[in-house]
Design a protein around this motif. Structure first.
Motif, PDB file in Angstrom:
ATOM      1  N   UNK A   1     -15.917 -22.706   8.965  1.00 25.40           N
ATOM      2  CA  UNK A   1     -15.559 -21.491   8.245  1.00 25.40           C
ATOM      3  C   UNK A   1     -16.359 -20.305   8.774  1.00 25.40           C
ATOM      4  N   UNK A   2     -15.757 -19.127   8.668  1.00 25.95           N
ATOM      5  CA  UNK A   2     -16.433 -17.879   9.008  1.00 25.95           C
ATOM      6  C   UNK A   2     -16.274 -16.919   7.833  1.00 25.95           C
ATOM      7  N   UNK A   3     -17.287 -16.104   7.612  1.00 31.96           N
ATOM      8  CA  UNK A   3     -17.241 -15.109   6.540  1.00 31.96           C
ATOM      9  C   UNK A   3     -16.735 -13.792   7.112  1.00 31.96           C
ATOM     10  N   UNK A   4     -15.831 -13.146   6.384  1.00 31.85           N
ATOM     11  CA  UNK A   4     -15.278 -11.871   6.851  1.00 31.85           C
ATOM     12  C   UNK A   4     -14.849 -11.003   5.687  1.00 31.85           C
ATOM     13  N   UNK A   5     -14.127  -9.943   5.995  1.00 29.28           N
ATOM     14  CA  UNK A   5     -13.711  -8.965   4.989  1.00 29.28           C
ATOM     15  C   UNK A   5     -12.192  -8.911   4.877  1.00 29.28           C
ATOM     16  N   UNK A   6     -11.731  -8.863   3.644  1.00 26.03           N
ATOM     17  CA  UNK A   6     -10.315  -8.625   3.351  1.00 26.03           C
ATOM     18  C   UNK A   6     -10.227  -7.288   2.632  1.00 26.03           C
ATOM     19  N   UNK A   7      -9.513  -6.332   3.217  1.00 31.91           N
ATOM     20  CA  UNK A   7      -9.409  -4.980   2.655  1.00 31.91           C
ATOM     21  C   UNK A   7      -8.130  -4.851   1.840  1.00 31.91           C
ATOM     22  N   UNK A   8      -8.274  -4.485   0.568  1.00 32.09           N
ATOM     23  CA  UNK A   8      -7.124  -4.185  -0.284  1.00 32.09           C
ATOM     24  C   UNK A   8      -7.041  -2.664  -0.433  1.00 32.09           C
ATOM     25  N   UNK A   9      -6.047  -2.020   0.187  1.00 29.44           N
ATOM     26  CA  UNK A   9      -5.960  -0.559   0.091  1.00 29.44           C
ATOM     27  C   UNK A   9      -5.796  -0.095  -1.353  1.00 29.44           C
ATOM     28  N   UNK A  10      -6.510   0.957  -1.705  1.00 31.60           N
ATOM     29  CA  UNK A  10      -6.367   1.569  -3.025  1.00 31.60           C
ATOM     30  C   UNK A  10      -5.322   2.670  -2.879  1.00 31.60           C
ATOM     31  N   UNK A  11      -4.196   2.512  -3.517  1.00 33.60           N
ATOM     32  CA  UNK A  11      -3.041   3.364  -3.274  1.00 33.60           C
ATOM     33  C   UNK A  11      -3.384   4.834  -3.506  1.00 33.60           C
ATOM     34  N   UNK A  12      -3.210   5.621  -2.458  1.00 34.18           N
ATOM     35  CA  UNK A  12      -3.376   7.067  -2.562  1.00 34.18           C
ATOM     36  C   UNK A  12      -4.797   7.559  -2.562  1.00 34.18           C
ATOM     37  N   UNK A  13      -5.784   6.658  -2.554  1.00 33.28           N
ATOM     38  CA  UNK A  13      -7.186   7.083  -2.670  1.00 33.28           C
ATOM     39  C   UNK A  13      -7.887   7.185  -1.325  1.00 33.28           C
ATOM     40  N   UNK A  14      -7.216   6.754  -0.248  1.00 33.71           N
ATOM     41  CA  UNK A  14      -7.838   6.814   1.061  1.00 33.71           C
ATOM     42  C   UNK A  14      -9.064   5.936   1.166  1.00 33.71           C
ATOM     43  N   UNK A  15      -9.045   4.796   0.475  1.00 32.59           N
ATOM     44  CA  UNK A  15     -10.179   3.885   0.494  1.00 32.59           C
ATOM     45  C   UNK A  15      -9.662   2.473   0.247  1.00 32.59           C
ATOM     46  N   UNK A  16     -10.566   1.501   0.267  1.00 33.15           N
ATOM     47  CA  UNK A  16     -10.160   0.117   0.074  1.00 33.15           C
ATOM     48  C   UNK A  16     -11.160  -0.602  -0.804  1.00 33.15           C
ATOM     49  N   UNK A  17     -10.673  -1.646  -1.470  1.00 28.11           N
ATOM     50  CA  UNK A  17     -11.523  -2.576  -2.188  1.00 28.11           C
ATOM     51  C   UNK A  17     -11.737  -3.761  -1.255  1.00 28.11           C
ATOM     52  N   UNK A  18     -13.002  -4.083  -0.948  1.00 30.84           N
ATOM     53  CA  UNK A  18     -13.316  -5.045   0.100  1.00 30.84           C
ATOM     54  C   UNK A  18     -13.814  -6.363  -0.502  1.00 30.84           C
ATOM     55  N   UNK A  19     -13.159  -7.448  -0.114  1.00 33.56           N
ATOM     56  CA  UNK A  19     -13.537  -8.777  -0.563  1.00 33.56           C
ATOM     57  C   UNK A  19     -14.229  -9.498   0.592  1.00 33.56           C
ATOM     58  N   UNK A  20     -15.469  -9.922   0.364  1.00 28.59           N
ATOM     59  CA  UNK A  20     -16.191 -10.692   1.366  1.00 28.59           C
ATOM     60  C   UNK A  20     -15.885 -12.170   1.191  1.00 28.59           C
ATOM     61  N   UNK A  21     -14.901 -12.658   1.928  1.00 26.81           N
ATOM     62  CA  UNK A  21     -14.375 -14.010   1.715  1.00 26.81           C
ATOM     63  C   UNK A  21     -14.637 -14.884   2.941  1.00 26.81           C
ATOM     64  N   UNK A  22     -14.297 -16.163   2.787  1.00 28.86           N
ATOM     65  CA  UNK A  22     -14.425 -17.131   3.872  1.00 28.86           C
ATOM     66  C   UNK A  22     -13.040 -17.597   4.312  1.00 28.86           C
ATOM     67  N   UNK A  23     -12.924 -17.839   5.609  1.00 22.77           N
ATOM     68  CA  UNK A  23     -11.696 -18.383   6.160  1.00 22.77           C
ATOM     69  C   UNK A  23     -12.009 -19.539   7.087  1.00 22.77           C
ATOM     70  N   UNK A  24     -11.102 -20.499   7.161  1.00 23.38           N
ATOM     71  CA  UNK A  24     -11.305 -21.652   8.026  1.00 23.38           C
ATOM     72  C   UNK A  24     -11.061 -21.273   9.487  1.00 23.38           C
TER      73      UNK A  24
END
Length: 278
Positions: free
Chosen positions: A163-186
């Motif tokens: 597994x590796x740890x990385x970031x998943x970006x969820x865009x915040x609609x219209x705000x020009x920013x993202x909510x970032x999840x520090x998750x793991x993937x295989x």
């Protein structure tokens, strides 16, 4: 097919062109274009900085086009760039005075909480010794490290699961920013070893996106432990990968593709905040 391009994330889709600043996981840069229509659903697009440069240099010409560095992308990447960079009346200003205590550093912070993370994949055995990251010699042979280990970036379990740890970006609609999840993937063992070797400077850090399965259980997304496919986009040395979720009939995949509202962001934030202050 002349009007399509093969994307490492989305496969074959229509061609689109944007300025180089809009390529990749960028936010809040502005998204300028002609109005789309049936004949041209993906008109060339450029950021606000390019628009200012274009106006300063009296339109598109050799100088302004050089600054923009127009790049070919697929239509799905184009739609995501539009989602991430368009600017509307939505803001996070109402959260500017929010005071909250971080569960990792135990410090108090002010403003919206836009990052949460998990320090281990969901498959990590409880009470297991952290072990030691693998070490390779210059010829690529593993010379140290334990079959099972966990550190801040990588995890191996019994020389079988990686597994590796990385970031998943969820865009915040219209705000020009993202909510970032520090998750793991295989990862496959081949890709896992390649990343560790790149971190150690033994091979070049130049990789195509790596196939991955989501390996974190995110409680605000029911059934997030189910099989969700991703690709890990490898960044410059020292930076964690960015994960790109493949389309799926799942709330997390939809939020990744379509973005989340400010109201939903607030609900998620207050779910995770360990403490709040006045």
């Amino acid at each position: 097919m002349a009007d399509t391009v093969t994307c490492n994330t989305h496969g074959d889709s229509a061609k689109a062109y944007v300025c180089t600043h809009l390529v990749g996981e960028q936010y809040g840069l502005g998204f300028n274009r002609e109005e789309p229509d049936t004949h041209n659903p993906f008109p060339d697009a450029w950021c606000d900085a390019c628009e200012a440069y274009r106006v300063e240099h009296n339109g598109w010409n050799e100088e302004s086009e050089k600054y923009a560095g127009i790049s070919l992308i697929c239509s799905e990447c184009y739609l995501r760039a539009h989602l991430c960079n368009q600017k509307t009346a939505q803001t996070l200003d109402e959260l500017a005075s929010l005071r909250w205590k971080c569960g990792s550093c135990e410090e108090w912070h002010i403003g919206p909480m836009l990052d949460i993370g998990w320090d281990r994949p969901r498959y990590w055995p409880k009470d297991r010794d952290a072990g030691q990251r693998w070490i390779f010699d210059i010829e690529g042979n593993r010379i140290a490290g334990t079959p099972t280990f966990l550190d801040s970036d990588y995890c191996a379990i019994d020389d079988e699961f990686f597994f590796v740890r990385g970031l998943l970006h969820l865009p915040i609609i219209g705000a020009g920013n993202a909510f970032r999840l520090g998750i793991w993937g295989s990862l496959s063992i081949k890709n896992f070893e390649a990343l560790i070797k790149a971190d150690a400077g033994l091979v070049e850090n130049d990789f195509d996106p790596m196939f991955s399965w989501l390996s974190s259980q995110i409680d605000v997304y029911p059934d997030s432990e189910s099989s969700l496919k991703m690709h890990a986009h490898i960044q410059a040395k020292g930076l964690r990968p960015n994960f790109a979720l493949q389309p799926a009939d799942h709330l997390l995949a939809r939020d990744y593709q379509e973005g989340i509202t400010v109201e939903r962001l607030k609900k998620i934030m207050f779910h995770y905040l360990p403490a709040q202050g006045a």
